[in-house]
Design a protein around this motif. Structure first.
Motif: not given
Length: 423
Positions: A382-408
């Protein structure tokens, strides 16, 4: 895209709620990553409505219903710079894999005075290739633009320009579908923890149509609409910023004449020959972002400009206020200021029409996105702060790894940067 391509899986491993710029890449990256991180098939769905018109009985929209967002690697903040760099480096492969061209590498120009050294330092520290233009170089390189006599600029010729958020989401959807992701075209109204499944809890997702979907884990990626459905057991600290944007239609001849125009971010004092007080804050400074001519799906060319939060009269706090904002006309006075500012900046354009549009930016107190786990089975992006569009692929990747691993497990970016704050 069909309403649903859901197979009869019974229980998903991951359900991503939010089929926008961050949610869809999260689903795609989760399937890709799980293939290497786990030994079993990983079943993923993403839920969100189709793009729709602004109609009174609708209260859910998305930020990607547009053709222009600035993309660049340079940024005053090194975290956003890194997120953008990683995403931009994957643009062309995503285009090649899907056949959808969403990225225009026309370059990015950051203009002003005091603001420029901050951007320059971040670029130097992170190894981003930029050129610093003094005032004469700025005017010589872009004679069709009008800036102040004190303005200097950071010019990023490569790995910068603009993207079509609408086409970007289409590309992400195609890539996710190819991997076996299910796309469910509904609106979610509730997420709860259900009975145990083989000794483990399972999440229950209910939609507006009365449908129930079960998943072992759920990721919430729905921006400003998070608080307006029963999706989380906590209340994230989010600020809803009502944005007005102005699009001026220009002739195809003008669009081709200034086809070398980069995307622009401006923070400065403006030019002496800019009439009036368009976009000036209480300190007399001017701030805006400006997109070069883009051909929209209606075949016409538009130049788009938006403003910074300093010019807002207030923020949105309720679902009704957000709905009324999306269905309204925006801030018409601010829209007219934006129109005047475009005329001030872009020389000798013939304006064929003006359209004032509006959207909502979801901000956080940290000015960074929330990528966090509320429980082992429930996460947020959550919270793109007006900068998320250009960075959305990496934001999705970080969240995906967090969810699959259950940790950071990300090494270069600490989890503390993205921790959820609640009200």
């Amino acid at each position: 895209m069909s309403k649903s391509n859901e197979r009869n899986y019974g229980v998903y491993d991951l359900c991503v709620i939010g089929a926008g710029m961050c949610g869809v890449p999260a689903a795609r990256h989760a399937i890709n990553y799980a293939r290497h991180a786990t030994t079993k098939p990983y079943k993923v769905c993403v839920i969100g409505p189709e793009e729709t018109q602004m109609i009174p009985d609708r209260d859910i929209w998305s930020a990607h219903y547009d053709e222009g967002r600035i993309t660049r690697m340079s940024d005053p903040n090194w975290i956003w710079s890194l997120l953008a760099r990683r995403s931009i480096q994957r643009y062309r492969k995503l285009e090649q894999d899907t056949g959808i061209n969403f990225y225009s590498e026309v370059g990015s120009l950051t203009v002003g005075a005091e603001y420029i050294p901050v951007v320059q330092k971040t670029a130097n520290d992170t190894g981003i290739s930029v050129a610093t233009l003094d005032n004469s170089q700025l005017q010589s390189k872009f004679p069709f633009l009008n800036f102040g006599d004190e303005d200097i600029a950071i010019y990023e010729a490569q790995n910068a320009g603009h993207i079509s958020p609408r086409k970007l989401v289409r590309a992400q959807l195609i890539a996710a579908l190819e991997l076996g992701c299910d796309v469910i075209r509904e609106i979610v109204n509730q997420v709860t923890e259900d009975n145990l499944l083989n000794g483990a809890p399972v999440m229950k997702v209910k939609t507006d149509s009365g449908r129930t979907i079960h998943a072992r884990k759920v990721l919430i990626a729905v921006g400003c609409f998070t608080e307006f459905r029963k999706l989380l057991p906590v209340e994230p600290n989010l600020i809803f910023s009502p944005q007005t944007v102005t699009l001026v239609q220009i002739t195809p001849e003008d669009a081709h004449r200034i086809e070398k125009m980069p995307s622009i971010i401006y923070r400065g004092k403006g030019a002496a020959n800019w009439p009036g007080d368009a976009l000036k804050n209480k300190d007399g400074a001017v701030g805006y972002y400006l997109l070069p001519p883009i051909q929209y799906e209606d075949g016409k060319y538009y130049i788009k400009m938006g403003h910074w939060d300093e010019l807002l009269k207030g923020f949105l706090t309720t679902a009704k206020e957000v709905q009324e904002w999306f269905l309204g006309n925006g801030d018409e006075n601010l829209g007219k200021q934006l129109e005047q500012a475009i005329i001030n900046v872009v020389k000798d354009i013939k304006i064929l029409g003006v359209h004032i549009d509006r959207c909502v930016t979801t901000r956080t107190p940290t000015r960074r996105p929330y990528i966090d786990l509320i429980s082992p089975n429930l996460g947020v992006l959550l919270g793109g702060n007006g900068y998320a569009a250009k960075s959305s692929d990496e934001l999705g990747r970080l969240a995906a790894h967090m969810m699959v691993d259950g940790c950071w497990k990300e090494q270069q970016l600490a989890w503390d940067h993205f921790k959820l704050q609640t009200k």
